[in-house]
Design a protein around this motif. Structure first.
Motif, PDB file in Angstrom:
ATOM      1  N   PHE A 245      46.152 -15.680 109.774  1.00  0.00           N
ATOM      2  CA  PHE A 245      45.931 -14.373 109.991  1.00  0.00           C
ATOM      3  C   PHE A 245      46.565 -13.451 111.004  1.00  0.00           C
ATOM      4  O   PHE A 245      47.095 -12.263 110.732  1.00  0.00           O
ATOM      5  CB  PHE A 245      44.588 -14.130 110.306  1.00  0.00           C
ATOM      6  CG  PHE A 245      43.416 -14.534 109.061  1.00  0.00           C
ATOM      7  CD1 PHE A 245      43.517 -14.738 107.763  1.00  0.00           C
ATOM      8  CD2 PHE A 245      42.021 -14.724 109.619  1.00  0.00           C
ATOM      9  CE1 PHE A 245      42.805 -15.063 106.825  1.00  0.00           C
ATOM     10  CE2 PHE A 245      41.015 -14.907 108.655  1.00  0.00           C
ATOM     11  CZ  PHE A 245      41.469 -15.344 107.166  1.00  0.00           C
ATOM     12  N   GLU A 249      48.179 -10.738 108.533  1.00  0.00           N
ATOM     13  CA  GLU A 249      47.374  -9.630 108.833  1.00  0.00           C
ATOM     14  C   GLU A 249      47.775  -8.511 109.956  1.00  0.00           C
ATOM     15  O   GLU A 249      47.786  -7.655 110.179  1.00  0.00           O
ATOM     16  CB  GLU A 249      45.858  -9.666 108.405  1.00  0.00           C
ATOM     17  CG  GLU A 249      45.296  -9.710 107.243  1.00  0.00           C
ATOM     18  CD  GLU A 249      46.104 -10.876 106.207  1.00  0.00           C
ATOM     19  OE1 GLU A 249      46.258 -10.758 105.204  1.00  0.00           O
ATOM     20  OE2 GLU A 249      46.229 -11.961 106.943  1.00  0.00           O
ATOM     21  N   MET A 303      41.278  -7.011 112.465  1.00  0.00           N
ATOM     22  CA  MET A 303      41.809  -7.232 111.263  1.00  0.00           C
ATOM     23  C   MET A 303      42.010  -6.073 110.531  1.00  0.00           C
ATOM     24  O   MET A 303      43.192  -5.745 109.994  1.00  0.00           O
ATOM     25  CB  MET A 303      41.322  -8.283 110.588  1.00  0.00           C
ATOM     26  CG  MET A 303      41.193  -9.530 110.956  1.00  0.00           C
ATOM     27  SD  MET A 303      40.483 -11.013 110.017  1.00  0.00           S
ATOM     28  CE  MET A 303      41.699 -11.064 108.683  1.00  0.00           C
ATOM     29  N   TYR A 304      41.039  -5.077 110.475  1.00  0.00           N
ATOM     30  CA  TYR A 304      41.169  -4.060 109.711  1.00  0.00           C
ATOM     31  C   TYR A 304      42.135  -2.947 110.279  1.00  0.00           C
ATOM     32  O   TYR A 304      42.907  -2.250 109.574  1.00  0.00           O
ATOM     33  CB  TYR A 304      39.800  -3.277 109.397  1.00  0.00           C
ATOM     34  CG  TYR A 304      38.995  -3.759 108.410  1.00  0.00           C
ATOM     35  CD1 TYR A 304      39.196  -3.292 107.211  1.00  0.00           C
ATOM     36  CD2 TYR A 304      37.947  -4.428 108.651  1.00  0.00           C
ATOM     37  CE1 TYR A 304      38.507  -3.691 106.129  1.00  0.00           C
ATOM     38  CE2 TYR A 304      37.171  -5.138 107.377  1.00  0.00           C
ATOM     39  CZ  TYR A 304      37.534  -4.403 106.187  1.00  0.00           C
ATOM     40  OH  TYR A 304      36.515  -4.817 105.137  1.00  0.00           O
ATOM     41  N   ALA A 306      44.531  -3.961 112.401  1.00  0.00           N
ATOM     42  CA  ALA A 306      45.840  -4.764 112.631  1.00  0.00           C
ATOM     43  C   ALA A 306      46.196  -4.607 114.111  1.00  0.00           C
ATOM     44  O   ALA A 306      47.250  -4.436 114.622  1.00  0.00           O
ATOM     45  CB  ALA A 306      46.932  -4.161 111.844  1.00  0.00           C
ATOM     46  N   THR A 374      40.938  -9.921 104.873  1.00  0.00           N
ATOM     47  CA  THR A 374      40.260  -9.263 105.669  1.00  0.00           C
ATOM     48  C   THR A 374      38.727  -8.740 104.927  1.00  0.00           C
ATOM     49  O   THR A 374      37.875  -8.965 105.580  1.00  0.00           O
ATOM     50  CB  THR A 374      40.684  -7.633 105.958  1.00  0.00           C
ATOM     51  OG1 THR A 374      41.947  -7.815 106.569  1.00  0.00           O
ATOM     52  CG2 THR A 374      39.885  -6.829 106.784  1.00  0.00           C
TER      53      THR A 374
END
Length: 402
Positions: A245, A249, A303-304, A306, A374
């Motif tokens: 991740f 991401e 994560m959303y 970044a 995500t």
């Protein structure tokens, strides 16, 4: 002086050898657990070299957890009868074998075999080293508070997992052979650990063993077992898929940063365990629930967005929660178990914990084949929050200590 003592429950005069052995076993425990997370920051390098998918990486990770569970069922409890060193020394030897396998090839079958060997060793080490440390502490400081044992055992367990990932990430970033040097370094430390443990006095007299596999019972209580499961679910996600991740991401391909994430989670867990020695079991469990819940929400938010700092902060908070949650579980089981069954009781707890480490991680790896990472992590966070809420309700409805 004979190396065989009558039983962990007997009291003997203070022994300097037991004091030195306590630290030797603690160091060996830390090194063995550190070796277990060496592959974590290296997984993206395996992906680049061999073209593995995220699911293939989680299969390699799952091989480790499967090895742990098999080992816990077959051998995690036998040190109560045959002696701590009789189990711990071969287990450390399996870790060396695993490192040698990693050095021979980067193909998927060899990586799976290496991780199975790693897991088999850790399954024997986790419960045995914890029980061995308890015995050595009691022999070295009869009648003393168990706090030193609790701090060292949990810090070696979780702190070692964090140190291994960080060391491997740093080496992978700065050496010319990133897929070999970390294993060579840890293999040397494992050999040194074998020597140190061999020189440590035994604390359990060998007894006739009517062998049977570990009996998995629900006698830890729902809140203890589910707490260990949820804690290791958090640890498993950060050990298996979070480096991918970070590189994908979050757009940070640095191996050092991948190792830093794992180190932050486990380091926060170990630090939290160290500084919460004065808290009650109830307070530890509340802190554990809150930390895990807030942490995973921040991880998903990172994560959303970044946003690496937010992701890292969420990991640290989740690590604090998982660490104190697992500390509470270890403390509850250690205090409740009779000395001659301590290794068996701990093996049962670690069995449940490593199921928590493996099942969610493999499920996430499989789900990423069909859904965006995500989205998958959002589902994981939601399910974890449901489990944490169920734990909170169960603890409120249980009168007295769980």
């Amino acid at each position: 002086m004979s190396l065989l003592l009558d039983s962990p429950v007997s009291q003997r005069p203070v022994s300097r050898r037991h004091g030195a052995g306590f630290w030797a076993v603690g160091a060996a425990f830390l090194v063995a657990m550190a070796y277990s997370t060496v592959p974590a920051p290296l997984f993206p390098l395996y992906v680049a070299r061999e073209g593995f998918s995220t699911f293939a990486i989680t299969v390699v990770f799952a091989a480790f957890a499967v090895g742990v569970v098999i080992s816990l069922v077959l051998a995690g409890h036998v040190s109560d009868r045959v002696g701590r060193k009789t189990v711990l020394l071969p287990a450390l030897g399996l870790e060396v074998v695993s490192a040698l396998l990693f050095l021979t090839s980067t193909s998927l079958p060899v990586l799976v075999l290496a991780r199975v060997a790693n897991g088999l060793g850790v399954g024997m080490i986790a419960a045995t080293a914890t029980a061995f440390l308890h015995d050595l502490h009691a022999r070295h400081r009869p009648g003393a508070s168990p706090r030193r044992f609790e701090i060292v055992s949990t810090a070696a367990n979780l702190g070692g997992l964090g140190v291994g990932a960080l060391v491997a990430g740093l080496l992978a970033q700065h050496v010319s052979s990133p897929l070999t040097t970390p294993y060579v370094v840890l293999a040397v430390l494992l050999v040194a650990s074998i020597v140190a443990v061999a020189l440590t006095p035994e604390t359990v007299a060998r007894q006739p063993l009517a062998y049977r596999p570990q009996r998995i019972r629900a006698n830890h209580g729902f809140t203890t077992a589910a707490g260990a499961f949820s804690a290791f679910a958090v640890f498993g996600v950060f050990t298996s898929v979070s480096p991918g991740f970070v590189a994908g991401e979050l757009h940070h391909p640095s191996r050092t940063l991948a190792g830093l994430v794992v180190f932050t989670v486990f380091g926060s867990a170990a630090l939290a365990q160290t500084v919460t020695g004065g808290l009650s079991l109830t307070a530890l469990r509340r802190l554990g629930l809150g930390g895990q819940g807030i942490g995973v929400v921040l991880v998903v938010a990172g994560m959303y967005a970044a946003n690496f700092p937010l992701f890292l902060a969420g990991g640290a908070i989740a690590g604090v929660g998982a660490g104190v949650q697992f500390k509470a579980a270890i403390g509850a089981v250690t205090k409740a178990a009779v000395p001659e069954k301590r290794g068996e009781a701990l093996a049962g707890l670690f069995f449940v914990a490593y199921l928590g480490m493996s099942v969610p991680s493999v499920s996430i790896g499989l789900a990423t084949r069909f859904l965006a990472p995500t989205t998958v992590m959002t589902w994981f966070a939601g399910l974890l929050l449901v489990l944490l809420a169920a734990l909170a309700v169960a603890r409120r409805s249980t009168p007295g200590p769980a």
